[in-house]
Design an enzyme around this catalytic site. Sequence first.
Site, PDB file in Angstrom:
ATOM      1  N   ARG A 105      74.865 -42.996  43.745  1.00  0.00           N
ATOM      2  CA  ARG A 105      76.000 -43.720  44.341  1.00  0.00           C
ATOM      3  C   ARG A 105      75.522 -44.739  45.374  1.00  0.00           C
ATOM      4  O   ARG A 105      76.111 -45.811  45.512  1.00  0.00           O
ATOM      5  CB  ARG A 105      76.960 -42.732  45.012  1.00  0.00           C
ATOM      6  CG  ARG A 105      77.708 -41.865  44.033  1.00  0.00           C
ATOM      7  CD  ARG A 105      78.512 -40.834  44.795  1.00  0.00           C
ATOM      8  NE  ARG A 105      79.387 -40.070  43.927  1.00  0.00           N
ATOM      9  CZ  ARG A 105      80.095 -39.015  44.331  1.00  0.00           C
ATOM     10  NH1 ARG A 105      80.021 -38.609  45.583  1.00  0.00           N
ATOM     11  NH2 ARG A 105      80.877 -38.386  43.491  1.00  0.00           N
ATOM     12  N   ASP A 132      75.054 -47.840  60.002  1.00  0.00           N
ATOM     13  CA  ASP A 132      76.138 -47.609  60.963  1.00  0.00           C
ATOM     14  C   ASP A 132      76.156 -46.129  61.357  1.00  0.00           C
ATOM     15  O   ASP A 132      76.457 -45.270  60.539  1.00  0.00           O
ATOM     16  CB  ASP A 132      77.487 -47.997  60.329  1.00  0.00           C
ATOM     17  CG  ASP A 132      78.615 -47.905  61.347  1.00  0.00           C
ATOM     18  OD1 ASP A 132      78.837 -48.892  62.069  1.00  0.00           O
ATOM     19  OD2 ASP A 132      79.255 -46.827  61.441  1.00  0.00           O
ATOM     20  N   SER A 187      77.154 -42.358  51.426  1.00  0.00           N
ATOM     21  CA  SER A 187      76.930 -41.426  50.330  1.00  0.00           C
ATOM     22  C   SER A 187      75.599 -40.721  50.526  1.00  0.00           C
ATOM     23  O   SER A 187      74.624 -41.335  50.955  1.00  0.00           O
ATOM     24  CB  SER A 187      76.930 -42.139  48.973  1.00  0.00           C
ATOM     25  OG  SER A 187      76.666 -41.189  47.962  1.00  0.00           O
ATOM     26  N   LYS A 204      77.692 -46.173  68.494  1.00  0.00           N
ATOM     27  CA  LYS A 204      78.994 -46.238  69.182  1.00  0.00           C
ATOM     28  C   LYS A 204      79.050 -45.280  70.363  1.00  0.00           C
ATOM     29  O   LYS A 204      78.484 -44.182  70.297  1.00  0.00           O
ATOM     30  CB  LYS A 204      80.121 -45.901  68.199  1.00  0.00           C
ATOM     31  CG  LYS A 204      79.999 -46.638  66.874  1.00  0.00           C
ATOM     32  CD  LYS A 204      81.170 -46.382  65.940  1.00  0.00           C
ATOM     33  CE  LYS A 204      80.834 -46.884  64.549  1.00  0.00           C
ATOM     34  NZ  LYS A 204      80.146 -45.891  63.706  1.00  0.00           N
ATOM     35  N   HIS A 260      83.842 -46.617  70.568  1.00  0.00           N
ATOM     36  CA  HIS A 260      84.257 -45.979  69.306  1.00  0.00           C
ATOM     37  C   HIS A 260      85.782 -45.941  69.127  1.00  0.00           C
ATOM     38  O   HIS A 260      86.286 -46.209  68.038  1.00  0.00           O
ATOM     39  CB  HIS A 260      83.672 -44.562  69.260  1.00  0.00           C
ATOM     40  CG  HIS A 260      83.458 -44.025  67.879  1.00  0.00           C
ATOM     41  ND1 HIS A 260      82.419 -43.193  67.559  1.00  0.00           N
ATOM     42  CD2 HIS A 260      84.152 -44.199  66.730  1.00  0.00           C
ATOM     43  CE1 HIS A 260      82.484 -42.881  66.270  1.00  0.00           C
ATOM     44  NE2 HIS A 260      83.531 -43.475  65.754  1.00  0.00           N
ATOM     45  N   TYR A 311      78.367 -38.758  65.681  1.00  0.00           N
ATOM     46  CA  TYR A 311      77.911 -38.221  64.390  1.00  0.00           C
ATOM     47  C   TYR A 311      76.749 -37.242  64.563  1.00  0.00           C
ATOM     48  O   TYR A 311      76.411 -36.520  63.629  1.00  0.00           O
ATOM     49  CB  TYR A 311      77.481 -39.349  63.426  1.00  0.00           C
ATOM     50  CG  TYR A 311      78.520 -40.427  63.165  1.00  0.00           C
ATOM     51  CD1 TYR A 311      79.860 -40.254  63.529  1.00  0.00           C
ATOM     52  CD2 TYR A 311      78.177 -41.624  62.548  1.00  0.00           C
ATOM     53  CE1 TYR A 311      80.806 -41.245  63.300  1.00  0.00           C
ATOM     54  CE2 TYR A 311      79.122 -42.614  62.303  1.00  0.00           C
ATOM     55  CZ  TYR A 311      80.433 -42.426  62.697  1.00  0.00           C
ATOM     56  OH  TYR A 311      81.353 -43.411  62.469  1.00  0.00           O
TER      57      TYR A 311
HETATM   58  N1  NAP Z   1      84.617 -46.283  63.652  1.00  0.00           N
HETATM   59  C1  NAP Z   1      85.191 -45.224  63.155  1.00  0.00           C
HETATM   60  O1  NAP Z   1      86.083 -44.607  63.776  1.00  0.00           O
HETATM   61  C2  NAP Z   1      84.773 -44.740  61.794  1.00  0.00           C
HETATM   62  C3  NAP Z   1      85.509 -43.736  61.149  1.00  0.00           C
HETATM   63  C4  NAP Z   1      85.099 -43.332  59.886  1.00  0.00           C
HETATM   64  C5  NAP Z   1      83.988 -43.915  59.289  1.00  0.00           C
HETATM   65  N2  NAP Z   1      83.260 -44.865  59.958  1.00  0.00           N
HETATM   66  C6  NAP Z   1      82.061 -45.488  59.358  1.00  0.00           C
HETATM   67  O2  NAP Z   1      82.363 -45.920  58.037  1.00  0.00           O
HETATM   68  C7  NAP Z   1      81.436 -45.315  57.124  1.00  0.00           C
HETATM   69  C8  NAP Z   1      82.069 -45.094  55.774  1.00  0.00           C
HETATM   70  O3  NAP Z   1      83.272 -44.341  55.885  1.00  0.00           O
HETATM   71  P1  NAP Z   1      83.451 -42.843  55.373  1.00  0.00           P
HETATM   72  O4  NAP Z   1      82.127 -42.183  55.338  1.00  0.00           O
HETATM   73  O5  NAP Z   1      84.512 -42.199  56.178  1.00  0.00           O
HETATM   74  O6  NAP Z   1      84.078 -43.007  53.923  1.00  0.00           O
HETATM   75  P2  NAP Z   1      83.759 -43.817  52.573  1.00  0.00           P
HETATM   76  O7  NAP Z   1      82.470 -44.547  52.675  1.00  0.00           O
HETATM   77  O8  NAP Z   1      84.994 -44.564  52.231  1.00  0.00           O
HETATM   78  O9  NAP Z   1      83.629 -42.630  51.525  1.00  0.00           O
HETATM   79  C9  NAP Z   1      82.585 -41.684  51.562  1.00  0.00           C
HETATM   80  C10 NAP Z   1      82.876 -40.623  50.506  1.00  0.00           C
HETATM   81  O10 NAP Z   1      82.952 -41.219  49.210  1.00  0.00           O
HETATM   82  C11 NAP Z   1      81.947 -40.653  48.355  1.00  0.00           C
HETATM   83  N3  NAP Z   1      81.354 -41.782  47.613  1.00  0.00           N
HETATM   84  C12 NAP Z   1      80.563 -42.773  48.105  1.00  0.00           C
HETATM   85  N4  NAP Z   1      80.236 -43.649  47.140  1.00  0.00           N
HETATM   86  C13 NAP Z   1      80.832 -43.218  46.006  1.00  0.00           C
HETATM   87  C14 NAP Z   1      80.856 -43.680  44.680  1.00  0.00           C
HETATM   88  N5  NAP Z   1      80.191 -44.781  44.320  1.00  0.00           N
HETATM   89  N6  NAP Z   1      81.574 -42.989  43.763  1.00  0.00           N
HETATM   90  C15 NAP Z   1      82.254 -41.874  44.108  1.00  0.00           C
HETATM   91  N7  NAP Z   1      82.279 -41.371  45.359  1.00  0.00           N
HETATM   92  C16 NAP Z   1      81.556 -42.022  46.300  1.00  0.00           C
HETATM   93  C17 NAP Z   1      80.950 -39.946  49.252  1.00  0.00           C
HETATM   94  O11 NAP Z   1      80.428 -38.801  48.606  1.00  0.00           O
HETATM   95  P3  NAP Z   1      78.883 -38.313  48.687  1.00  0.00           P
HETATM   96  O12 NAP Z   1      78.347 -38.590  50.053  1.00  0.00           O
HETATM   97  O13 NAP Z   1      79.003 -36.853  48.389  1.00  0.00           O
HETATM   98  O14 NAP Z   1      78.145 -39.062  47.599  1.00  0.00           O
HETATM   99  C18 NAP Z   1      81.833 -39.534  50.444  1.00  0.00           C
HETATM  100  O15 NAP Z   1      82.512 -38.326  50.145  1.00  0.00           O
HETATM  101  C19 NAP Z   1      81.038 -44.020  57.837  1.00  0.00           C
HETATM  102  O16 NAP Z   1      79.883 -43.408  57.293  1.00  0.00           O
HETATM  103  C20 NAP Z   1      80.888 -44.517  59.253  1.00  0.00           C
HETATM  104  O17 NAP Z   1      79.652 -45.210  59.407  1.00  0.00           O
HETATM  105  C21 NAP Z   1      83.650 -45.288  61.188  1.00  0.00           C
END
Ligand code: NAP
Length: 277
Positions: free
Chosen positions: A236, A45, A231, A75, A108, A50
């Site tokens: 992780r 994704d 991550s 997006k 988006h 990004y």
């Molecule tokens: N459509 C939208 O508006 C929108 C908005 C936000 C996100 N997204 C999508 O959703 C995806 C995921 O959301 P997100 O990146 O915001 O947040 P997330 O996946 O909920 O959390 C990512 C964070 O958690 C940490 N992490 C990941 N796995 C872990 C584990 N097993 N244990 C401890 N910490 C862990 C990562 O650290 P490290 O990387 O340092 O390991 C990073 O800081 C995005 O990458 C994007 O593709 C879409």
Amino acid sequence: MTVPDITLNNGLKIPQLGFGVFQIDPDETRAATLAAFEAGYRHIDTAEMYGNESGVGEAVRDSSLDRSEVFVTSKLDNGSHDHDDALKAFDQTLAELGFDYLDLFLVHWPLPDVGDFVETWKAMEKIYESGRAKAVGVSNFTPQHLGRLAAEATVPPAVNQVEVHPYLRNDEVRAYGVEHGIATEAWSPIARGKVLEDPTITRIAENLDRTPAQVTLRWHLQRGDIVFPKSVTRSRVEENFAIFDFELSGTDMTDIDGLDRGERTGPDPDTFNPVPG
Ligand SMILES: NC(=O)c1ccc[n+]([C@@H]2O[C@H](COP(=O)([O-])OP(=O)(O)OC[C@H]3O[C@@H](n4cnc5c(N)ncnc54)[C@H](OP(=O)(O)O)[C@@H]3O)[C@@H](O)[C@H]2O)c1
């Protein structure tokens, strides 16, 4: 380990677990995506916003995988909501990725006070009809936004990607999706780490000998949503993929459901209206 597919409303299959690349440095995206492929992920994704679509494309080409074995979503940027700009932005996304088609292309953000997302959607429909995106959908749309779209669209969105995690169940928008055949994708599935120290989640994790992240991701899967945790840490990336050999009980699910407190980690779609730069 096999990741189950979800079948979208046009018949296209999407792996229920993917890898998100938001906030991954463009220079590190190729390596991070290759690490995800090695761990078994086949769904990525990304987004124009990004700034790392080219790293995703490079990883696909540099992997041993065929393009057809990987599901890639991108997006439309907030600055390209004008109909013709949206068509150009899609061309640019394909050029950045180096692909001749995209699996899924999303609007988006709805930006309800900036422009008319129905006009933007007309461009998405053209992109879909051209066959260069196998499915089109939206992100951060509320039931009100989806209702307006439904009244004028000929192609229904295949997915709605919204913020969902134990502190924000977002059940109203999910229920709309179930009723209208729009799959829900849960962004920030672990609330960017915020839910991992929650005592309910850590208790369930200890009982099952799993990590809090695995328990939280399993909760999403059992609710039927599509998830793609991000991550840059290899251990992780592997941990988040190892969630297909255990189950949460009905009581565990209900206990996690009870953590909802309407808490967002990102903007509210009704009020997020950045002026396009
Ligand atoms: N459509 C939208 O508006 C929108 C908005 C936000 C996100 N997204 C999508 O959703 C995806 C995921 O959301 P997100 O990146 O915001 O947040 P997330 O996946 O909920 O959390 C990512 C964070 O958690 C940490 N992490 C990941 N796995 C872990 C584990 N097993 N244990 C401890 N910490 C862990 C990562 O650290 P490290 O990387 O340092 O390991 C990073 O800081 C995005 O990458 C994007 O593709 C879409």
